[in-house]
Design a protein around this motif. Structure first.
Motif, PDB file in Angstrom:
ATOM      1  N   GLY A   1      -0.853  -1.374  -3.182  1.00  0.00           N
ATOM      2  CA  GLY A   1      -1.837  -0.357  -2.850  1.00  0.00           C
ATOM      3  C   GLY A   1      -2.560  -0.652  -1.544  1.00  0.00           C
ATOM      4  N   GLU A   2      -2.874  -1.911  -1.307  1.00  0.00           N
ATOM      5  CA  GLU A   2      -3.547  -2.278  -0.053  1.00  0.00           C
ATOM      6  C   GLU A   2      -2.651  -2.009   1.144  1.00  0.00           C
ATOM      7  OE1 GLU A   2      -4.483  -6.311  -0.714  1.00  0.00           O
ATOM      8  OE2 GLU A   2      -6.100  -5.917  -2.156  1.00  0.00           O
TER       9      GLU A   2
ATOM     10  N   ALA B   1      -0.295   0.286   1.299  1.00  0.00           N
ATOM     11  CA  ALA B   1      -0.228   1.734   1.486  1.00  0.00           C
ATOM     12  C   ALA B   1      -1.477   2.258   2.178  1.00  0.00           C
ATOM     13  CB  ALA B   1      -0.025   2.417   0.134  1.00  0.00           C
ATOM     14  N   HIS B   2      -2.646   1.755   1.772  1.00  0.00           N
ATOM     15  CA  HIS B   2      -3.885   2.169   2.432  1.00  0.00           C
ATOM     16  C   HIS B   2      -3.890   1.733   3.895  1.00  0.00           C
ATOM     17  CE1 HIS B   2      -5.735   3.879  -1.041  1.00  0.00           C
ATOM     18  NE2 HIS B   2      -5.742   2.751  -1.723  1.00  0.00           N
TER      19      HIS B   2
ATOM     20  N   ALA C   1      -2.168   5.841   3.967  1.00  0.00           N
ATOM     21  CA  ALA C   1      -1.998   6.696   2.799  1.00  0.00           C
ATOM     22  C   ALA C   1      -3.338   6.939   2.117  1.00  0.00           C
ATOM     23  CB  ALA C   1      -1.024   6.052   1.814  1.00  0.00           C
TER      24      ALA C   1
ATOM     25  N   ARG D   1      -5.661   7.952  -1.386  1.00  0.00           N
ATOM     26  CA  ARG D   1      -5.611   7.445  -2.755  1.00  0.00           C
ATOM     27  C   ARG D   1      -4.563   8.156  -3.589  1.00  0.00           C
ATOM     28  NH1 ARG D   1     -11.646   6.290  -5.223  1.00  0.00           N
ATOM     29  NH2 ARG D   1     -12.057   4.354  -4.072  1.00  0.00           N
TER      30      ARG D   1
ATOM     31  N   GLN E   1      -1.825   9.732  -2.482  1.00  0.00           N
ATOM     32  CA  GLN E   1      -0.497   9.346  -2.027  1.00  0.00           C
ATOM     33  C   GLN E   1      -0.131   7.950  -2.513  1.00  0.00           C
ATOM     34  OE1 GLN E   1      -1.151   9.890   2.169  1.00  0.00           O
ATOM     35  NE2 GLN E   1      -0.197  11.932   2.182  1.00  0.00           N
ATOM     36  N   THR E   2      -1.094   7.041  -2.501  1.00  0.00           N
ATOM     37  CA  THR E   2      -0.832   5.694  -2.999  1.00  0.00           C
ATOM     38  C   THR E   2      -0.516   5.714  -4.485  1.00  0.00           C
ATOM     39  OG1 THR E   2      -2.322   4.768  -1.334  1.00  0.00           O
ATOM     40  CG2 THR E   2      -1.789   3.373  -3.223  1.00  0.00           C
TER      41      THR E   2
ATOM     42  N   VAL F   1       3.421   5.086  -4.814  1.00  0.00           N
ATOM     43  CA  VAL F   1       3.523   3.623  -4.861  1.00  0.00           C
ATOM     44  C   VAL F   1       3.245   3.090  -6.265  1.00  0.00           C
ATOM     45  CG1 VAL F   1       2.633   1.445  -3.929  1.00  0.00           C
ATOM     46  CG2 VAL F   1       2.897   3.422  -2.430  1.00  0.00           C
TER      47      VAL F   1
END
Length: 376
Positions: A254-255, A257-258, A262, A264, A266-267, A271
């Motif tokens: 998640g980190e 992706a951010h 991305a 929240r 989209q993550t 993901v």
């Protein structure tokens, strides 16, 4: 210097023996469960197979007796999962990804404790309290199924347009605290306005209008009540397993992706959910298995009527409920007894196949996402 060494070696020997004993007991318990399940299957096969091969069963009676029960089993499980899966997965996603750790440590055990509620208690409340109440407030209850999702979407739209300071105060980590009063307000408004709308749009009675205009007969204990009650019983187990699967996704995904820009959503969608897919799928299959085998809730909240209908306002009879009702009165060896054994065998095979399919799909999903554990 020798005595401490001797004492230490004796303690080490005792620990090894204790570990071996515990391992042997756990292995014996696991083997015992497998043997018990296989023994049940063998018993059912030995009871039913000679009758099938000997021509004891009348095919017409098999279709007449078992087809409505098989249909009712699938219908009850479908309505239960339609109610349980969105709420359980939504709660799991919010709890694992958005809720603060302090609030999560209090809410998660509370939700998991709901699984300890006996099915007979849930069925009793559903059949004797919820079903008559829904019949008296049918219009408001059906309107609530539409109002609550739209109300949540409206709350999300309003939240996005709030100033930054207000959004920090009404944070997503505490959404459960400020969203519940909003939903309670929607419930109160819906049931307050429902009688007037029912009188205006449906000539004062939605139940009579459904029967007259659409040909739908409303039974007090029906599939909708069964889905509500059984979904409430299944939801804690689905939530617990799905939440554990989502919490087990490495935070670095998640980190990352951010960091790539991305959002929240989209993550979460691209993901986290694919990474947790094996656990989520297993949670849904376990919930479906429990819904298929549930007996007391269906027996007390469905009316136990052997009907084949898609209408959620009519009752049904499931295989488990039919066996529970008729088996005490069936004479061993009679045709009715053998039909019940056949229903039990079909229920056993259905559950076995569903769990096997779930394990196969979960294994494939795990191989697909094995890179999460650092495997090549």
């Amino acid at each position: 210097m020798i005595e401490p060494t001797s004492a230490s070696s004796s303690r080490s020997l005792w620990r090894r023996q204790r570990d071996r004993l515990a391992t042997a007991l756990i292995m014996a318990g696991g083997i015992g469960v497998i043997v018990a399940v296989l023994a049940i299957g063998v018993f059912l096969v030995l009871e039913v197979l000679p009758a099938l091969l000997g021509g004891v069963f009348d095919p017409a009676r098999i279709r007449l007796e078992l087809t409505p029960m098989a249909w009712g089993t699938l219908k009850a499980a479908l309505w239960a999962m339609l109610f349980a899966i969105p709420l359980a997965l939504g709660a799991a996603i919010h709890s694992a990804l958005f809720m603060s750790q302090r609030l999560r440590s209090r809410m998660k055990p509370t939700l998991e404790m709901m699984e300890a509620l006996p099915g007979v208690v849930i069925g009793f409340v559903a059949g004797l309290v919820v079903a008559p109440w829904v019949e008296r407030h049918l219009a408001g209850s059906l309107a609530l199924l539409l109002v609550l999702p739209l109300g949540v979407l409206l709350a999300a739209a309003i939240w996005r347009r709030l100033p930054a300071t207000w959004r920090r105060y009404f944070s997503l980590a505490r959404a459960g605290l400020w969203l519940v009063p909003w939903l309670m307000l929607l419930v109160f408004a819906t049931f307050s306005l429902a009688p007037g709308l029912e009188a205006l749009l449906f000539d004062g009675s939605l139940r009579i209008w459904l029967n007259r205009e659409l040909g739908l007969d409303y039974a007090t204990r029906n599939a909708m009540i069964v889905g509500l009650a059984m979904g409430f019983a299944v939801m804690p187990s689905v939530y617990a397993l799905a939440e554990d699967a989502l919490s087990g996704v490495p935070s670095r995904l998640g980190e990352g992706a951010h960091a790539l820009g991305a959002t929240r959503w989209q993550t979460l969608w691209r993901v986290v959910l694919p990474a947790a897919a094996p656990g989520i799928f297993a949670a849904m299959m376990i919930g479906t298995g429990r819904a298929v085998g549930e007996t007391m809730i269906v027996l007390m909240a469905s009316g136990n009527t052997a009907l084949m209908s898609l209408s959620p306002f009519e009752g049904m009879r499931t295989m488990a409920a039919g066996i529970a009702v008729e088996l005490p009165e069936a004479v061993p060896g009679s045709e009715a007894y053998l039909l019940l054994m056949l229903a039990a065998l079909l229920l056993f095979l259905f559950t076995f196949l569903v769990n096997t399919l779930a394990e196969v799909v979960r294994s494939r999903l795990r191989r697909r996402y094995r890179w999460l554990d650092g495997a090549p």
